[in-house]
Design a protein around this motif. Structure first.
Motif, mmCIF file in Angstrom:
data_model
loop_
_atom_site.group_PDB
_atom_site.id
_atom_site.type_symbol
_atom_site.label_atom_id
_atom_site.label_comp_id
_atom_site.label_asym_id
_atom_site.label_seq_id
_atom_site.Cartn_x
_atom_site.Cartn_y
_atom_site.Cartn_z
ATOM 1 N N ALA A 48 -3.485 6.087 -14.117
ATOM 2 C CA ALA A 48 -4.185 5.290 -13.106
ATOM 3 C C ALA A 48 -4.064 3.828 -13.485
ATOM 4 O O ALA A 48 -3.996 3.475 -14.660
ATOM 5 N N GLY A 49 -4.013 2.994 -12.473
ATOM 6 C CA GLY A 49 -3.869 1.566 -12.736
ATOM 7 C C GLY A 49 -4.020 0.779 -11.462
ATOM 8 O O GLY A 49 -4.658 1.221 -10.506
ATOM 9 N N GLU A 50 -3.388 -0.388 -11.432
ATOM 10 C CA GLU A 50 -3.546 -1.283 -10.286
ATOM 11 C C GLU A 50 -2.519 -0.972 -9.208
ATOM 12 O O GLU A 50 -1.392 -0.552 -9.486
ATOM 13 N N SER A 51 -2.929 -1.181 -7.954
ATOM 14 C CA SER A 51 -2.054 -0.938 -6.806
ATOM 15 C C SER A 51 -1.869 -2.219 -6.015
ATOM 16 O O SER A 51 -2.739 -3.077 -5.989
ATOM 17 N N ASP A 52 -0.727 -2.322 -5.358
ATOM 18 C CA ASP A 52 -0.464 -3.417 -4.434
ATOM 19 C C ASP A 52 0.183 -2.814 -3.201
ATOM 20 O O ASP A 52 1.294 -2.280 -3.261
ATOM 21 N N PHE A 53 -0.540 -2.870 -2.070
ATOM 22 C CA PHE A 53 -0.066 -2.286 -0.827
ATOM 23 C C PHE A 53 0.500 -3.408 0.031
ATOM 24 O O PHE A 53 -0.197 -4.348 0.386
ATOM 25 N N LEU A 54 1.788 -3.305 0.377
ATOM 26 C CA LEU A 54 2.524 -4.434 0.948
ATOM 27 C C LEU A 54 2.757 -4.323 2.440
ATOM 28 O O LEU A 54 2.761 -5.324 3.145
ATOM 29 N N SER A 55 2.999 -3.118 2.928
ATOM 30 C CA SER A 55 3.258 -2.905 4.351
ATOM 31 C C SER A 55 2.939 -1.458 4.665
ATOM 32 O O SER A 55 2.526 -0.692 3.787
ATOM 33 N N ALA A 56 3.150 -1.051 5.909
ATOM 34 C CA ALA A 56 2.865 0.333 6.285
ATOM 35 C C ALA A 56 3.737 1.318 5.529
ATOM 36 O O ALA A 56 3.384 2.501 5.410
ATOM 37 N N GLN A 57 4.873 0.863 4.998
ATOM 38 C CA GLN A 57 5.801 1.750 4.293
ATOM 39 C C GLN A 57 5.847 1.500 2.795
ATOM 40 O O GLN A 57 6.215 2.407 2.031
ATOM 41 N N VAL A 82 -3.054 -2.865 5.689
ATOM 42 C CA VAL A 82 -1.930 -3.787 5.749
ATOM 43 C C VAL A 82 -1.642 -4.209 7.183
ATOM 44 O O VAL A 82 -0.810 -5.075 7.426
ATOM 45 N N SER A 83 -2.317 -3.570 8.134
ATOM 46 C CA SER A 83 -2.257 -3.954 9.545
ATOM 47 C C SER A 83 -3.530 -3.434 10.196
ATOM 48 O O SER A 83 -4.384 -2.829 9.531
ATOM 49 N N ALA A 84 -3.665 -3.653 11.496
ATOM 50 C CA ALA A 84 -4.859 -3.181 12.184
ATOM 51 C C ALA A 84 -4.964 -1.660 12.172
ATOM 52 O O ALA A 84 -6.066 -1.107 12.264
ATOM 53 N N SER A 85 -3.844 -0.978 12.025
ATOM 54 C CA SER A 85 -3.856 0.483 12.086
ATOM 55 C C SER A 85 -3.453 1.166 10.785
ATOM 56 O O SER A 85 -3.816 2.332 10.562
ATOM 57 N N ASP A 86 -2.707 0.491 9.921
ATOM 58 C CA ASP A 86 -2.135 1.130 8.737
ATOM 59 C C ASP A 86 -2.876 0.728 7.470
ATOM 60 O O ASP A 86 -3.168 -0.458 7.247
ATOM 61 N N GLY A 87 -3.150 1.736 6.624
ATOM 62 C CA GLY A 87 -3.842 1.462 5.380
ATOM 63 C C GLY A 87 -3.527 2.488 4.314
ATOM 64 O O GLY A 87 -2.970 3.560 4.580
ATOM 65 N N PHE A 88 -3.883 2.134 3.067
ATOM 66 C CA PHE A 88 -3.697 3.004 1.910
ATOM 67 C C PHE A 88 -5.033 3.155 1.180
ATOM 68 O O PHE A 88 -5.883 2.259 1.223
ATOM 69 N N LEU A 89 -5.170 4.259 0.483
ATOM 70 C CA LEU A 89 -6.333 4.490 -0.370
ATOM 71 C C LEU A 89 -5.857 5.201 -1.629
ATOM 72 O O LEU A 89 -5.183 6.246 -1.546
ATOM 73 N N GLY A 90 -6.184 4.623 -2.790
ATOM 74 C CA GLY A 90 -5.848 5.242 -4.066
ATOM 75 C C GLY A 90 -7.087 5.849 -4.698
ATOM 76 O O GLY A 90 -8.085 5.150 -4.928
ATOM 77 N N LEU A 91 -7.055 7.139 -4.990
ATOM 78 C CA LEU A 91 -8.187 7.863 -5.564
ATOM 79 C C LEU A 91 -7.889 8.189 -7.022
ATOM 80 O O LEU A 91 -6.954 8.930 -7.320
ATOM 81 N N ARG A 92 -8.689 7.626 -7.921
ATOM 82 C CA ARG A 92 -8.524 7.910 -9.353
ATOM 83 C C ARG A 92 -9.222 9.223 -9.686
ATOM 84 O O ARG A 92 -10.383 9.421 -9.366
ATOM 85 N N MET A 93 -8.487 10.108 -10.375
ATOM 86 C CA MET A 93 -9.008 11.415 -10.758
ATOM 87 C C MET A 93 -9.010 11.509 -12.277
ATOM 88 O O MET A 93 -7.958 11.521 -12.911
ATOM 89 N N ILE A 118 -12.878 5.442 -6.333
ATOM 90 C CA ILE A 118 -12.025 4.484 -5.626
ATOM 91 C C ILE A 118 -12.351 3.123 -6.216
ATOM 92 O O ILE A 118 -13.405 2.544 -5.945
ATOM 93 N N ASP A 119 -11.482 2.637 -7.077
ATOM 94 C CA ASP A 119 -11.737 1.388 -7.789
ATOM 95 C C ASP A 119 -11.506 0.195 -6.869
ATOM 96 O O ASP A 119 -10.926 0.310 -5.791
ATOM 97 N N LYS A 120 -11.931 -0.968 -7.346
ATOM 98 C CA LYS A 120 -11.771 -2.198 -6.576
ATOM 99 C C LYS A 120 -10.302 -2.447 -6.268
ATOM 100 O O LYS A 120 -9.430 -2.293 -7.129
ATOM 101 N N ASP A 121 -10.036 -2.823 -5.023
ATOM 102 C CA ASP A 121 -8.697 -3.155 -4.524
ATOM 103 C C ASP A 121 -7.771 -1.944 -4.448
ATOM 104 O O ASP A 121 -6.554 -2.105 -4.324
ATOM 105 N N GLN A 122 -8.332 -0.728 -4.492
ATOM 106 C CA GLN A 122 -7.512 0.463 -4.349
ATOM 107 C C GLN A 122 -7.551 1.024 -2.936
ATOM 108 O O GLN A 122 -7.045 2.117 -2.677
ATOM 109 N N MET A 123 -8.180 0.291 -2.029
ATOM 110 C CA MET A 123 -8.159 0.634 -0.615
ATOM 111 C C MET A 123 -7.856 -0.637 0.159
ATOM 112 O O MET A 123 -8.476 -1.680 -0.080
ATOM 113 N N GLU A 124 -6.885 -0.573 1.057
ATOM 114 C CA GLU A 124 -6.479 -1.800 1.760
ATOM 115 C C GLU A 124 -5.806 -1.456 3.078
ATOM 116 O O GLU A 124 -5.058 -0.476 3.177
#
Length: 323
Positions: A242-251, A202-213, A194-200
């Protein structure tokens, strides 16, 4: 509104990057990769500057509450690491104490007064008599992701196939618990990170996680949570590369895999692809999207010259922004 760190300056823009003005603290003459910066919003930002004469146990923290017009300075019991704030008062620091042979000594610090003072919550340096082992020495810690003043995760990589390095605290960093997530089929043969900035969140309840394999090929698995990180659900599609991610909202999220932008509008259940009209290749350095239409990419060439590009159509066409 945006912030940027150059080799020697902290700069601000309020016209989408067309013009920039320096808001560098008065006695800072070098920035670049030597400083760690966290921007909460258009007014609040922090800059951590290491003291290399007392590394890794001392540094200076600069704090602004007015968009960089003025800065306050306080000393810190750490030099560098991953700096995060959840609001104007509560902050976390995952202080880097040194890396060697696949291990990474760290200390976790907390502040409740905007960075004026810090308290050490945890340390795993075996040379320290207070060292703990709930956040193991083994593994490289790339990211600390706080949800609030008590709950946070530390993510990274451990060089063992099929093993995810992900730990959670519920007591402000005093103790840590490993988090087990369901892996895609065949992931036990891959090195997982899980690289830097690949987990975030976007609200108190919603989040994303990107796992590099990483194995015979490179893939990215995406996980989502809607209960504040108590459970993580593996989404259906594996993204090639694999690369950079930007998580913007729950969707909404965007992932750049080195060739294309992958875009989701339904919380990573399905993805569409956007092929940019510029082949960024190895020059791609970082990206930041404001929404699914408008975003910026920074490139860097072999001579270390950086360029800023902007898109207004979701990554299909890019125009250079000349400050």
């Amino acid at each position: 509104d945006g912030w940027c760190v150059t080799e020697t300056l902290i700069v601000r823009t309020n016209d989408g990057g067309i013009t920039w003005c320096s808001v560098t603290p008065p006695d800072v003459v070098e920035t670049g990769y030597t400083v760690e910066m966290f921007m909460l919003d258009r007014n609040y930002a922090w800059v951590q500057k290491p003291d290399f004469n007392n590394f890794p146990n001392n540094g200076l923290l600069y704090r602004t509450t007015d968009g960089g017009l003025t800065w306050t300075i306080s000393s810190t019991p750490f030099s560098s690491g991953d700096l995060n704030f959840t609001d104007v008062n509560n902050g976390w620091m995952l202080a880097d104490l040194g890396v060697g042979a696949g291990s990474n000594a760290v200390a976790v610090f907390r502040t409740t007064d905007g960075g004026a003072t810090w308290t050490q919550a945890y340390i795993n340096d075996p040379n320290n008599p207070e060292a703990g082992d709930s956040l193991p020495l083994g593994g490289i810690k790339s990211d600390l992701v706080p949800r609030n003043a008590q709950i946070a995760w530390v993510a990274g990589v451990i060089y063992s196939p099929g093993t995810v390095y992900l730990y959670r605290t519920d007591d402000g960093g005093l103790s840590w618990t490993p988090i087990i997530i369901n892996l895609p089929a065949g992931a036990e043969k891959f090195e997982l990170a899980i690289d830097k900035d690949q987990m975030e969140f976007v609200s108190a309840s919603d989040g994303f996680l990107g796992l590099r394999m990483a194995g015979d090929s490179m893939q990215t698995a995406v996980y989502v949570t809607s209960d504040g990180g108590n459970t993580w659900t593996l989404t259906p599609a594996l993204i090639p590369g694999a690369g950079e991610s930007d998580f913007l909202s729950a969707q909404e999220a965007i992932i750049y895999n080195g060739e294309q932008f992958y875009v989701t509008r339904d919380a990573a259940r399905t993805w569409s692809t956007v092929s940019p009209d510029i082949v960024f290749g190895d020059s791609f350095a970082t990206m930041d999207f404001f929404n699914l239409n408008t975003g910026w990419v920074v490139t860097v060439d072999p001579a270390n010259k950086r360029l800023l590009y902007r898109t207004n159509d979701g990554g299909a066409t890019w125009l250079p922004v000349i400050p």
